[in-house]
Motif scaffolding. Structure first.
Motif, PDB file in Angstrom:
ATOM      1  N   GLY A 166      34.380  26.198  51.698  1.00  0.00           N
ATOM      2  CA  GLY A 166      33.904  25.454  50.544  1.00  0.00           C
ATOM      3  C   GLY A 166      34.677  25.774  49.284  1.00  0.00           C
ATOM      4  O   GLY A 166      34.192  25.575  48.179  1.00  0.00           O
ATOM      5  N   VAL A 167      35.894  26.323  49.399  1.00  0.00           N
ATOM      6  CA  VAL A 167      36.708  26.600  48.215  1.00  0.00           C
ATOM      7  C   VAL A 167      37.935  25.707  48.239  1.00  0.00           C
ATOM      8  O   VAL A 167      38.307  25.171  49.265  1.00  0.00           O
ATOM      9  CB  VAL A 167      37.179  28.071  48.146  1.00  0.00           C
ATOM     10  N   GLN A 168      38.558  25.530  47.103  1.00  0.00           N
ATOM     11  CA  GLN A 168      39.740  24.686  46.992  1.00  0.00           C
ATOM     12  C   GLN A 168      40.948  25.578  46.688  1.00  0.00           C
ATOM     13  O   GLN A 168      41.182  25.911  45.535  1.00  0.00           O
ATOM     14  CB  GLN A 168      39.561  23.688  45.848  1.00  0.00           C
ATOM     15  N   PRO A 169      41.717  25.986  47.692  1.00  0.00           N
ATOM     16  CA  PRO A 169      42.865  26.809  47.391  1.00  0.00           C
ATOM     17  C   PRO A 169      44.017  25.933  46.919  1.00  0.00           C
ATOM     18  O   PRO A 169      44.002  24.719  47.128  1.00  0.00           O
ATOM     19  CB  PRO A 169      43.194  27.425  48.736  1.00  0.00           C
ATOM     20  N   GLU A 170      44.996  26.513  46.304  1.00  0.00           N
ATOM     21  CA  GLU A 170      46.212  25.799  45.931  1.00  0.00           C
ATOM     22  C   GLU A 170      45.869  24.474  45.245  1.00  0.00           C
ATOM     23  O   GLU A 170      46.543  23.475  45.440  1.00  0.00           O
ATOM     24  CB  GLU A 170      47.088  25.521  47.172  1.00  0.00           C
ATOM     25  N   ALA A 171      44.815  24.490  44.453  1.00  0.00           N
ATOM     26  CA  ALA A 171      44.335  23.236  43.882  1.00  0.00           C
ATOM     27  C   ALA A 171      45.392  22.565  43.011  1.00  0.00           C
ATOM     28  O   ALA A 171      45.394  21.345  42.872  1.00  0.00           O
ATOM     29  CB  ALA A 171      43.069  23.498  43.065  1.00  0.00           C
ATOM     30  N   THR A 172      46.292  23.343  42.467  1.00  0.00           N
ATOM     31  CA  THR A 172      47.267  22.734  41.560  1.00  0.00           C
ATOM     32  C   THR A 172      48.541  22.309  42.283  1.00  0.00           C
ATOM     33  O   THR A 172      49.429  21.719  41.675  1.00  0.00           O
ATOM     34  CB  THR A 172      47.651  23.721  40.436  1.00  0.00           C
ATOM     35  N   LEU A 173      48.630  22.604  43.565  1.00  0.00           N
ATOM     36  CA  LEU A 173      49.826  22.203  44.327  1.00  0.00           C
ATOM     37  C   LEU A 173      49.836  20.687  44.511  1.00  0.00           C
ATOM     38  O   LEU A 173      48.833  20.100  44.909  1.00  0.00           O
ATOM     39  CB  LEU A 173      49.810  22.895  45.701  1.00  0.00           C
ATOM     40  N   ARG A 174      50.985  20.071  44.227  1.00  0.00           N
ATOM     41  CA  ARG A 174      51.077  18.629  44.443  1.00  0.00           C
ATOM     42  C   ARG A 174      51.122  18.342  45.946  1.00  0.00           C
ATOM     43  O   ARG A 174      51.805  19.050  46.692  1.00  0.00           O
ATOM     44  CB  ARG A 174      52.356  18.074  43.814  1.00  0.00           C
ATOM     45  N   VAL A 175      50.421  17.285  46.354  1.00  0.00           N
ATOM     46  CA  VAL A 175      50.396  16.928  47.779  1.00  0.00           C
ATOM     47  C   VAL A 175      51.808  16.594  48.240  1.00  0.00           C
ATOM     48  O   VAL A 175      52.219  16.936  49.350  1.00  0.00           O
ATOM     49  CB  VAL A 175      49.450  15.729  48.015  1.00  0.00           C
ATOM     50  N   LYS A 198      49.393  13.276  42.609  1.00  0.00           N
ATOM     51  CA  LYS A 198      48.116  13.938  42.949  1.00  0.00           C
ATOM     52  C   LYS A 198      48.306  15.405  43.338  1.00  0.00           C
ATOM     53  O   LYS A 198      49.245  15.761  44.048  1.00  0.00           O
ATOM     54  CB  LYS A 198      47.459  13.231  44.142  1.00  0.00           C
ATOM     55  N   ARG A 199      47.377  16.232  42.876  1.00  0.00           N
ATOM     56  CA  ARG A 199      47.359  17.636  43.289  1.00  0.00           C
ATOM     57  C   ARG A 199      46.224  17.829  44.288  1.00  0.00           C
ATOM     58  O   ARG A 199      45.251  17.054  44.285  1.00  0.00           O
ATOM     59  CB  ARG A 199      47.163  18.542  42.067  1.00  0.00           C
ATOM     60  N   LEU A 200      46.350  18.879  45.095  1.00  0.00           N
ATOM     61  CA  LEU A 200      45.340  19.102  46.142  1.00  0.00           C
ATOM     62  C   LEU A 200      43.921  19.109  45.589  1.00  0.00           C
ATOM     63  O   LEU A 200      43.012  18.522  46.159  1.00  0.00           O
ATOM     64  CB  LEU A 200      45.607  20.444  46.843  1.00  0.00           C
ATOM     65  N   GLY A 201      43.784  19.760  44.442  1.00  0.00           N
ATOM     66  CA  GLY A 201      42.452  19.897  43.854  1.00  0.00           C
ATOM     67  C   GLY A 201      41.867  18.575  43.379  1.00  0.00           C
ATOM     68  O   GLY A 201      40.657  18.474  43.175  1.00  0.00           O
ATOM     69  N   GLY A 202      42.727  17.562  43.212  1.00  0.00           N
ATOM     70  CA  GLY A 202      42.234  16.301  42.661  1.00  0.00           C
ATOM     71  C   GLY A 202      41.992  15.234  43.707  1.00  0.00           C
ATOM     72  O   GLY A 202      41.753  14.071  43.371  1.00  0.00           O
ATOM     73  N   LEU A 203      42.064  15.617  44.981  1.00  0.00           N
ATOM     74  CA  LEU A 203      41.904  14.601  46.028  1.00  0.00           C
ATOM     75  C   LEU A 203      40.454  14.193  46.214  1.00  0.00           C
ATOM     76  O   LEU A 203      39.554  15.031  46.130  1.00  0.00           O
ATOM     77  CB  LEU A 203      42.413  15.150  47.373  1.00  0.00           C
ATOM     78  N   GLY A 204      40.270  12.908  46.494  1.00  0.00           N
ATOM     79  CA  GLY A 204      38.934  12.438  46.858  1.00  0.00           C
ATOM     80  C   GLY A 204      38.644  12.852  48.300  1.00  0.00           C
ATOM     81  O   GLY A 204      39.555  13.235  49.031  1.00  0.00           O
ATOM     82  N   VAL A 205      37.387  12.722  48.696  1.00  0.00           N
ATOM     83  CA  VAL A 205      36.974  13.174  50.034  1.00  0.00           C
ATOM     84  C   VAL A 205      37.793  12.486  51.126  1.00  0.00           C
ATOM     85  O   VAL A 205      38.301  13.122  52.049  1.00  0.00           O
ATOM     86  CB  VAL A 205      35.463  12.873  50.248  1.00  0.00           C
ATOM     87  N   HIS A 206      37.979  11.156  50.994  1.00  0.00           N
ATOM     88  CA  HIS A 206      38.662  10.417  52.054  1.00  0.00           C
ATOM     89  C   HIS A 206      40.152  10.741  52.076  1.00  0.00           C
ATOM     90  O   HIS A 206      40.769  10.845  53.128  1.00  0.00           O
ATOM     91  CB  HIS A 206      38.427   8.916  51.901  1.00  0.00           C
ATOM     92  N   GLN A 207      40.724  10.917  50.857  1.00  0.00           N
ATOM     93  CA  GLN A 207      42.143  11.288  50.793  1.00  0.00           C
ATOM     94  C   GLN A 207      42.337  12.649  51.452  1.00  0.00           C
ATOM     95  O   GLN A 207      43.270  12.866  52.216  1.00  0.00           O
ATOM     96  CB  GLN A 207      42.595  11.371  49.331  1.00  0.00           C
ATOM     97  N   TYR A 208      41.406  13.551  51.168  1.00  0.00           N
ATOM     98  CA  TYR A 208      41.460  14.902  51.712  1.00  0.00           C
ATOM     99  C   TYR A 208      41.382  14.853  53.244  1.00  0.00           C
ATOM    100  O   TYR A 208      42.134  15.504  53.958  1.00  0.00           O
ATOM    101  CB  TYR A 208      40.281  15.689  51.132  1.00  0.00           C
ATOM    102  N   GLN A 209      40.478  14.008  53.716  1.00  0.00           N
ATOM    103  CA  GLN A 209      40.288  13.864  55.163  1.00  0.00           C
ATOM    104  C   GLN A 209      41.562  13.306  55.813  1.00  0.00           C
ATOM    105  O   GLN A 209      42.009  13.807  56.839  1.00  0.00           O
ATOM    106  CB  GLN A 209      39.150  12.873  55.380  1.00  0.00           C
ATOM    107  N   ARG A 210      42.144  12.268  55.162  1.00  0.00           N
ATOM    108  CA  ARG A 210      43.350  11.663  55.738  1.00  0.00           C
ATOM    109  C   ARG A 210      44.486  12.677  55.773  1.00  0.00           C
ATOM    110  O   ARG A 210      45.222  12.772  56.741  1.00  0.00           O
ATOM    111  CB  ARG A 210      43.767  10.427  54.924  1.00  0.00           C
ATOM    112  N   LEU A 211      44.609  13.462  54.687  1.00  0.00           N
ATOM    113  CA  LEU A 211      45.667  14.468  54.615  1.00  0.00           C
ATOM    114  C   LEU A 211      45.468  15.508  55.715  1.00  0.00           C
ATOM    115  O   LEU A 211      46.402  15.896  56.418  1.00  0.00           O
ATOM    116  CB  LEU A 211      45.658  15.141  53.234  1.00  0.00           C
TER     117      LEU A 211
END
Ligand code: GDP
Ligand code: ADP
Length: 274
Positions: free
Chosen positions: A23-32, A60-73
């Motif tokens: 439930g944490v967001q690592p590398e949130a500032t890393l660009r996808v 987009k950075r990892l921390g800024g992804l929406g749920v579906h984008q995160y899932q697709r990634l």
């Protein structure tokens, strides 16, 4: 504290999986785009194309992804990480052939004809979350899975490709039978949708992609309506999709017009062996 993903440590999908677990967001500032661009063999052009397919904007950075984008990634990374095949078939002469095309063009009919008349051709049996129809046999027509079973196969990287088709159920090609067939010199035919064909192209650049075309647009409409498996609303929706799908024929290696089923089947089989 931030840190960079380094290939010597955990892989990208491991980072994302553990993040999801914890439930944490690592590398949130890393660009996808940086994350994807760090995958070996992916240049900037492929990276940009993948970002487009994942529907994630370049900034987009990892921390800024929406749920579906995160899932697709996540799914993309799991797929990339699954054991990869070498660029060439292990046994000369074996070939992976994909048969795709718009709804109701006759993919199932042509594939069925091949199954019956060309026993040497191995047809992939897909997995699906859709319920069986009368007469369909588990393990023969499809492997009928629950959503949970399908999820587990996705997580384990056991699909060569998978997609949600017609906004309804999920369908996927189990990876192991394909790899075994190719390793023992057999050619395999996949009858899948266009999204799946695109994924196969990414995973197996040497696969041959065949696009099945109707003789005319009117005939496609007649086949869809004549099949009688969808109501008028669903038919209209599928025909809209079919227009987009027909435009995808440019991406394929060969086209076969399905005027006559035995003739189209022979052309597909010829493309498997030629
Ligand atoms: N991506 C993908 N598509 C599949 C797979 N198996 C079947 N499909 C596609 O799923 C769609 C629906 O197939 P089906 O459930 O047999 O329904 P029907 O086409 O309405 O008779 C077809 O377009 C198939 O080509 C698969 O493993 N992967
Ligand atoms: N060459 C053909 N000539 C006439 N009808 C066909 C031909 N090929 C398929 N059909 C019919 O078209 C309809 C759609 O075929 P189907 O195999 O279900 O399409 P798909 O799997 O591409 O959705 C079915 O009713 C089938 O019998």
């Amino acid at each position: 504290m931030k840190r960079q993903v380094s290939s010597g440590e955990r892989s990208a999908s491991e980072v994302l999986s553990s993040a999801a677990r914890d439930g944490v967001q690592p590398e949130a500032t890393l660009r996808v785009s940086e994350l994807i661009g760090a995958i070996p063999w992916l240049g900037p052009t492929r990276t940009a194309k993948i970002m487009q397919e994942l529907r994630i904007s370049p900034s987009k950075r990892l921390g800024g992804l929406g749920v579906h984008q995160y899932q697709r990634l996540h799914e993309f990374l799991v797929r990339r990480q699954a054991p990869r095949r070498p660029a060439e078939p292990e046994t000369p002469g074996s070939r992976l052939v994909v048969l795709a095309g718009p709804t109701a063009v006759g993919k199932g009919t042509v594939a069925g004809y091949i199954r019956e008349h060309y026993p040497d051709v191995q047809l992939s049996v897909s997995a699906t979350t859709r319920p069986p129809r009368p007469g369909e046999i588990d393990g023969v027509t499809y492997f009928f899975l629950t959503d949970e079973q399908f999820d587990r196969m996705v997580e384990a990287g056991q699909f060569l490709e998978w997609a949600t088709v017609h906004n309804a159920y999920r369908y996927g090609t189990p990876r192991a039978p394909i790899e075994n067939a190719l390793a023992t010199g057999r050619s395999v035919l996949l009858e899948i949708d266009i999204q799946g064909a695109r994924q196969v192209r990414q995973a197996f650049p040497e696969a041959r992609l065949v696009f099945l075309l109707p003789p005319t647009w009117d005939e496609l409409v007649r086949r869809l309506v004549g099949r009688g498996t969808e109501g008028p609303e669903e038919q209209a929706r599928r025909l809209e999709t079919a227009k987009v799908e027909l435009a995808a024929q440019e991406e394929f290696d060969a086209t076969v017009v399905n005027t006559d089923v035995p003739e189209a089947a022979r052309e597909v089989v010829d493309l498997m062996t030629a």
